[in-house]
Scaffold this motif. Structure first.
Motif, short mmCIF file in Angstrom:
data_model
loop_
_atom_site.label_atom_id
_atom_site.label_comp_id
_atom_site.label_asym_id
_atom_site.label_seq_id
_atom_site.Cartn_x
_atom_site.Cartn_y
_atom_site.Cartn_z
N GLU A 68 -38.45 -5.03 -57.66
CA GLU A 68 -37.34 -4.22 -57.86
C GLU A 68 -37.45 -3.23 -58.81
OE1 GLU A 68 -32.66 -5.50 -58.51
OE2 GLU A 68 -34.17 -6.34 -59.62
N GLN A 69 -38.16 -3.35 -60.05
CA GLN A 69 -38.06 -2.37 -60.82
C GLN A 69 -38.96 -1.33 -60.51
OE1 GLN A 69 -39.67 -4.76 -64.41
NE2 GLN A 69 -37.86 -5.51 -64.87
N THR A 70 -40.27 -1.64 -59.89
CA THR A 70 -41.03 -0.58 -59.16
C THR A 70 -40.40 0.17 -58.24
OG1 THR A 70 -42.95 -2.02 -59.35
CG2 THR A 70 -43.28 -0.24 -58.14
N ALA A 72 -37.30 0.86 -57.98
CA ALA A 72 -36.03 1.72 -58.82
C ALA A 72 -36.39 2.66 -59.77
CB ALA A 72 -35.02 0.62 -59.33
N GLU A 73 -37.78 2.93 -59.97
CA GLU A 73 -38.24 3.93 -61.05
C GLU A 73 -37.65 5.19 -60.52
OE1 GLU A 73 -42.47 4.19 -61.56
OE2 GLU A 73 -42.50 2.14 -62.38
N HIS A 74 -37.09 6.11 -61.62
CA HIS A 74 -36.52 7.33 -61.44
C HIS A 74 -37.54 8.21 -60.71
CE1 HIS A 74 -34.09 10.66 -62.23
NE2 HIS A 74 -34.89 11.31 -62.69
N SER A 75 -38.91 8.09 -61.19
CA SER A 75 -39.63 9.13 -60.66
C SER A 75 -40.11 8.69 -59.00
CB SER A 75 -41.48 9.08 -61.34
OG SER A 75 -41.65 7.86 -61.07
N ARG A 76 -40.06 7.82 -58.81
CA ARG A 76 -40.11 7.31 -57.30
C ARG A 76 -38.97 7.73 -56.44
NH1 ARG A 76 -38.88 3.21 -53.84
NH2 ARG A 76 -40.50 2.84 -52.05
#
Length: 101
Positions: A68-70, A72-76
């Protein structure tokens, strides 16, 4: 002769009925101990299975949190918005400010 022997055994058992009753109680108690020990083993095995299942679910939960954290990363999210959805940031001249009364 067998009826006499059976009668003699019956009379002897009746004469010592408290001893027979006590023997039956001891036998019943021994069977209860065996049953209790087996139940304890079964419950302990079940408890260990549940602990193992809890640990597996905990590991799965941690992996899901990392995923989930991966995701939801802003850059992604920004990269996907620009490449996949063809979205871009508006120019400052095209921005509109909305004010509430």
């Amino acid at each position: 002769m067998t009826t006499n022997l059976a009668r003699i055994i019956g009379k002897d058992l009746w004469h010592h009925k408290w001893l027979v009753a006590l023997s039956l109680c001891v036998l019943g108690s021994a069977l209860a101990v065996v049953w209790s020990a087996q139940e304890s083993r079964n419950l302990t095995a079940h408890w260990n299975d549940l602990l193992q299942q809890r640990d597996q679910l905990d590991v799965q939960w941690r992996h899901l949190l990392l995923e989930e954290q991966t995701l939801a990363e802003h850059s992604r999210v920004a990269r996907m918005a620009s490449k996949d959805l063809n979205m871009h940031r508006p120019k400052p001249s095209a921005e509109r400010v909305v004010r509430l009364p």
